[in-house]
Design an enzyme around this catalytic site. Sequence first.
Site, PDB file in Angstrom:
ATOM      1  N   GLY A 247       0.750  -1.330   0.081  1.00 33.28           N
ATOM      2  CA  GLY A 247       0.078  -0.076   0.112  1.00 33.28           C
ATOM      3  C   GLY A 247       0.981   1.357  -0.081  1.00 33.28           C
ATOM      4  O   GLY A 247       2.015   1.091  -0.280  1.00 33.28           O
ATOM      5  N   SER A 248       0.298   2.300   0.585  1.00 30.59           N
ATOM      6  CA  SER A 248       1.063   3.405   0.442  1.00 30.59           C
ATOM      7  C   SER A 248       2.171   3.575   1.475  1.00 30.59           C
ATOM      8  O   SER A 248       2.007   2.789   2.463  1.00 30.59           O
ATOM      9  CB  SER A 248      -0.059   4.628   0.759  1.00 30.59           C
ATOM     10  N   GLY A 252       2.861   2.261   5.282  1.00 28.70           N
ATOM     11  CA  GLY A 252       3.862   1.555   5.531  1.00 28.70           C
ATOM     12  C   GLY A 252       4.493   1.897   6.919  1.00 28.70           C
ATOM     13  O   GLY A 252       5.249   0.884   7.475  1.00 28.70           O
ATOM     14  N   GLU A 269       5.809  -3.369   0.606  1.00 26.37           N
ATOM     15  CA  GLU A 269       5.677  -3.255  -0.879  1.00 26.37           C
ATOM     16  C   GLU A 269       5.110  -2.020  -0.839  1.00 26.37           C
ATOM     17  O   GLU A 269       3.717  -1.740  -0.916  1.00 26.37           O
ATOM     18  CB  GLU A 269       4.920  -4.168  -1.479  1.00 26.37           C
ATOM     19  N   CYS A 303       1.501   0.590  -8.878  1.00 25.10           N
ATOM     20  CA  CYS A 303       2.702   1.179  -8.129  1.00 25.10           C
ATOM     21  C   CYS A 303       4.005   1.496  -9.072  1.00 25.10           C
ATOM     22  O   CYS A 303       4.740   2.310  -8.747  1.00 25.10           O
ATOM     23  CB  CYS A 303       3.174   0.084  -7.093  1.00 25.10           C
TER      24      CYS A 303
HETATM   25  P1  NAD Z   1      -3.672   2.115   1.306  1.00 27.44           P
HETATM   26  O1  NAD Z   1      -2.278   2.203   1.902  1.00 27.44           O
HETATM   27  O2  NAD Z   1      -4.476   3.190   1.457  1.00 27.44           O
HETATM   28  O3  NAD Z   1      -4.191   0.864   1.902  1.00 27.44           O
HETATM   29  C1  NAD Z   1      -3.490  -0.213   1.568  1.00 27.44           C
HETATM   30  C2  NAD Z   1      -4.127  -1.321   2.700  1.00 27.44           C
HETATM   31  O4  NAD Z   1      -3.608  -0.865   3.853  1.00 27.44           O
HETATM   32  C3  NAD Z   1      -5.428  -1.475   2.760  1.00 27.44           C
HETATM   33  O5  NAD Z   1      -5.820  -2.808   2.942  1.00 27.44           O
HETATM   34  C4  NAD Z   1      -5.859  -0.524   3.951  1.00 27.44           C
HETATM   35  O6  NAD Z   1      -6.881  -0.972   4.502  1.00 27.44           O
HETATM   36  C5  NAD Z   1      -4.541  -1.042   4.787  1.00 27.44           C
HETATM   37  N1  NAD Z   1      -4.150  -0.036   5.901  1.00 27.44           N
HETATM   38  C6  NAD Z   1      -3.948   1.437   5.822  1.00 27.44           C
HETATM   39  N2  NAD Z   1      -3.712   1.893   6.788  1.00 27.44           N
HETATM   40  C7  NAD Z   1      -3.318   0.837   7.882  1.00 27.44           C
HETATM   41  C8  NAD Z   1      -2.833   0.598   9.076  1.00 27.44           C
HETATM   42  N3  NAD Z   1      -2.527   1.942   9.884  1.00 27.44           N
HETATM   43  N4  NAD Z   1      -2.481  -0.678   9.836  1.00 27.44           N
HETATM   44  C9  NAD Z   1      -2.961  -1.723   8.920  1.00 27.44           C
HETATM   45  N5  NAD Z   1      -3.460  -1.571   7.639  1.00 27.44           N
HETATM   46  C10 NAD Z   1      -3.831  -0.434   7.190  1.00 27.44           C
HETATM   47  O7  NAD Z   1      -3.267   2.142  -0.054  1.00 27.44           O
HETATM   48  P2  NAD Z   1      -4.277   1.774  -1.438  1.00 27.44           P
HETATM   49  O8  NAD Z   1      -4.680   3.300  -1.844  1.00 27.44           O
HETATM   50  O9  NAD Z   1      -5.139   0.700  -1.294  1.00 27.44           O
HETATM   51  O10 NAD Z   1      -3.095   1.463  -2.785  1.00 27.44           O
HETATM   52  C11 NAD Z   1      -2.374   2.253  -3.599  1.00 27.44           C
HETATM   53  C12 NAD Z   1      -0.922   2.343  -2.629  1.00 27.44           C
HETATM   54  O11 NAD Z   1      -0.373   1.140  -2.848  1.00 27.44           O
HETATM   55  C13 NAD Z   1      -0.097   3.065  -3.572  1.00 27.44           C
HETATM   56  O12 NAD Z   1       0.931   4.096  -2.977  1.00 27.44           O
HETATM   57  C14 NAD Z   1       0.902   2.135  -4.391  1.00 27.44           C
HETATM   58  O13 NAD Z   1       2.066   2.417  -5.061  1.00 27.44           O
HETATM   59  C15 NAD Z   1       0.883   1.128  -3.312  1.00 27.44           C
HETATM   60  N6  NAD Z   1       1.248  -0.273  -4.004  1.00 27.44           N
HETATM   61  C16 NAD Z   1       2.467  -0.772  -3.723  1.00 27.44           C
HETATM   62  C17 NAD Z   1       2.723  -1.865  -4.512  1.00 27.44           C
HETATM   63  C18 NAD Z   1       3.858  -2.616  -4.347  1.00 27.44           C
HETATM   64  O14 NAD Z   1       4.522  -3.683  -4.582  1.00 27.44           O
HETATM   65  N7  NAD Z   1       4.976  -1.731  -3.964  1.00 27.44           N
HETATM   66  C19 NAD Z   1       1.744  -2.623  -5.201  1.00 27.44           C
HETATM   67  C20 NAD Z   1       0.330  -2.031  -5.286  1.00 27.44           C
HETATM   68  C21 NAD Z   1       0.041  -1.014  -4.619  1.00 27.44           C
END
Ligand code: NAD
Length: 517
Positions: A247-248, A252, A269, A303
Site C-alpha cells: 500500500g502507500s 507502511g 511493498e 505502483c
Molecule cells: P493504502 O495504504 O491506503 O491501503 C493499503 C492497505 O493497507 C488497505 O488494505 C488498508 O486498509 C490497509 N491499511 C491502511 N492503513 C493501515 C494501518 N494503519 N494498519 C494496517 N493496515 C492499514 O493504499 P491503497 O490506496 O489501497 O493503494 C495504493 C498504494 O499502494 C500506492 O501507494 C501504491 O504505490 C501502493 N502499492 C504498492 C505496491 C508495491 O508492490 N510496491 C503494489 C500495489 C500498490
Amino acid sequence: MSKIKTDFGIDEALFALGIQNLNDGSSTGSNNFSSGETIESYSPVDGSLIAKVKTTSKNDYDKVIDVASEAFKTWRLKPAPQRGEIVRQFGNKLRELKEPLGKLVSYEMGKSYQEGLGEVQEMIDICDFAVGLSRQLHGLTMHSERPGHRMYEQYHSLGIIGIISAFNFPVAVWAWNTALAWICGDVCVWKPSEKTPLCGVACQNIAASVFKANNLPEGISSMINGNYKVGEMMTNDVRIPLVSATGSIRMGKIVAQAVAARLGKSLLELGGNNAIIVTPNADIKMTVIGAVFGAVGTAGQRCTSTRRLIIHESIYNKVKDALVAAYKQLRVGNPLDENNHVGPLIDTDAVANYNKALKKVVAEGGKILVPGGILDGKGYESGCYVKPAIAEADNNFEIVQHETFAPVLYLLKYSGEVENAIAIQNGVVQGLSSAIMTSNLREAEQFLSVVGSDCGIANVNIGTSGAEIGGAFGGEKETGGGRESGSDAWKIYMRRQTNTINYTTELPLAQGIKFDL
Ligand code: NAD
C-alpha cells in the site's frame, strides 16, 4: 488457443465465483466469521452498488486466528511437495475461473478486462512457480572447523502470515504471498483493501473449495474484512510472525513501527515514483509506447506506473511532440469495452487528488502540456473518469516528489551526460521501478551499475510498469525494501535454522577454546 469469453455480465461472474447475497444484504465467503458493520462495494465503472460485505470485529478476529493456528499444526507437517500439489490444484481452479474473476477485478477495481485477466494470469503463474519451488526449499551445507562435525542450515515453516493488500492489485498480490507461504507450510490471514472486498471473497471461496476437496482445514486460508482498524489487529498481534503489507508509504510507516515494536517481521511493498530516462540514443518509437503505457495503463494506478520522464535536452522537443500526439489518440471510458485505453480511477477521492496535483504543479511553476480534466455525462456517471495529463515540471517540485495515484506524467529535462539523468531519477524518496531507453551500451551499463539506479527494479529498453513473477519484486528506500514473488523471495516466509552435529566421542569447542574438567 481458446477464445476469451466476454459476453457475460457481472451477476454471472459473481455466481460462478460462489458469491451470493445473504438475507441481510451482505455477501460472504468461506471461513469468514465477520459479523460487524457492512461495507459497500461500488463499481467505479458505472457507480453501481455491487454488494455489501460484513467487517470483522475483534471477537471474529480472534476466532479466525484460532482456526488458523489449528490449521498450521497440521499443514506444516505435510511434506512440501504435497503442499505444492495443493497449490497446483489451486492454480488449475484459477484457470477454470479466470474469466469471471478477471471480470470481477475489472468491474470492482476499474482496470480493463484484459488487465483483469492478466492479473489472474499472474496468480496462475505464481502457482506454477510455487509448485516447482516446493521441491527446492533448500539451505546450504558448510564445513565445520571441528573434526567429526557436520553443519548445515534448514528452513522451517514460520506460522500465520498476515497479508494486507491495496486496491489496485486486488487479487494478484494476495496470490504472490499466499502461493509461496503455502508451499512453505504457513497459513495465511488476508485483509484485502476495503475498496475491493468482493475480490477478496471470490479468492477465499476458490481457495476454500480446493482445501475442502482435499479434506484439509480451511484455516490454511482465512480472510478478514474492513479498514485500517482491522489491519491493525494483525500488525499488533504477536501470533503473526510476518506481516506482508502492500500500500502507500504512509500506511507502511505505521505498519512497520507497529510490527517492529513487537519484534515481528514485516515485508513492505509501498509506493513508487518511477522514471524513464530517455537519452539521445533512445529509440523514440519504443520510448513513446513504453511511456504512454506506463503512464496511463490502469489509469496510472500501478505502483510501477511511469510518473516522470527524464529526457535529454537534445531530443526533448521531439519526444514531447510525439507524446502529445499519442495522448490525443487515447480513449477514456468503460474498461470492459476493449476499445478504450483508460478506465476510471478507483473513487471520487482519487479524482480530487488528481485535480489537486494538476493545480499544484501549475502553482509551483510547471506548464501543462496535455490538460487532462474530469469527464461527465453519459458513460461517466460514476464521476471517476479523468483524462490523462502531461505537465512540464522540475524534479524539485513538491508535487513531483510525491506519488499521485492517477494518470499524470511529468516531463523533466536533463543536459550533459547520463550521470545527470541518473541523479534526477534517484532524487526522490521512493525507489521502486526505473528504466532507461538507450541503444548505447555505456549508458545502459552505467544505469545498472552501483552508481546507477537506486531502485529495486531497473530496466533497459522497456518501461517501468509491470513485472514478471520470476524475479523478486519490490523497491528500496521509502518503497519499503521488501521482496516478494520470484527468485529467493520465499525465504522470508520461513525461519532459518543452523544445525551442527557432532558424530565423534569428543566435545571440542569452537574457536579452539579449552574447557577441561
Ligand atoms: P493504502 O495504504 O491506503 O491501503 C493499503 C492497505 O493497507 C488497505 O488494505 C488498508 O486498509 C490497509 N491499511 C491502511 N492503513 C493501515 C494501518 N494503519 N494498519 C494496517 N493496515 C492499514 O493504499 P491503497 O490506496 O489501497 O493503494 C495504493 C498504494 O499502494 C500506492 O501507494 C501504491 O504505490 C501502493 N502499492 C504498492 C505496491 C508495491 O508492490 N510496491 C503494489 C500495489 C500498490
